[in-house]
Design a protein around this motif. Sequence first.
Motif, short mmCIF file in Angstrom:
data_model
loop_
_atom_site.label_atom_id
_atom_site.label_comp_id
_atom_site.label_asym_id
_atom_site.label_seq_id
_atom_site.Cartn_x
_atom_site.Cartn_y
_atom_site.Cartn_z
N GLN A 161 0.63 -1.20 -0.02
CA GLN A 161 -0.07 0.02 -0.06
C GLN A 161 0.85 1.31 0.17
N VAL A 162 1.88 1.23 -0.85
CA VAL A 162 2.58 2.47 -0.86
C VAL A 162 2.79 2.97 -2.57
N ASP A 163 3.27 4.04 -2.85
CA ASP A 163 3.17 4.52 -4.18
C ASP A 163 4.46 3.83 -5.05
N ARG A 164 4.27 3.37 -6.21
CA ARG A 164 5.03 2.54 -7.24
C ARG A 164 6.34 3.26 -7.28
N ASN A 165 6.36 4.78 -7.17
CA ASN A 165 7.57 5.54 -7.19
C ASN A 165 8.78 5.13 -5.99
#
Length: 86
Positions: free
Chosen positions: A37-41
């Motif tokens: 649940q984190v941004d792919r970046n």
Amino acid sequence: MPDIDQIPADPEIRRQWIKYQLKIRGASLASIAREHQVDRNILSTALKRGSPRWDYEIAKVLGLTPQKLWPERYDQNGLPIWNRQK
């Protein structure tokens, strides 16, 4: 599990190799990011600059340790090497 002798030494080539290894295992940076649940970046940045948490998660999917995947980032005990400017 990838043969560690096949892991490219050149960081740019290694980034592409890691993405390929993830792909052939049915994974990606995006899928790891979704799982946590984190941004792919965040995962993309970890490939370039390193982050002990994300290095571990990426390496785990590949069946490796962060130390084997990024020997320049970890000491012989597997602890992160922090490059601090003095």
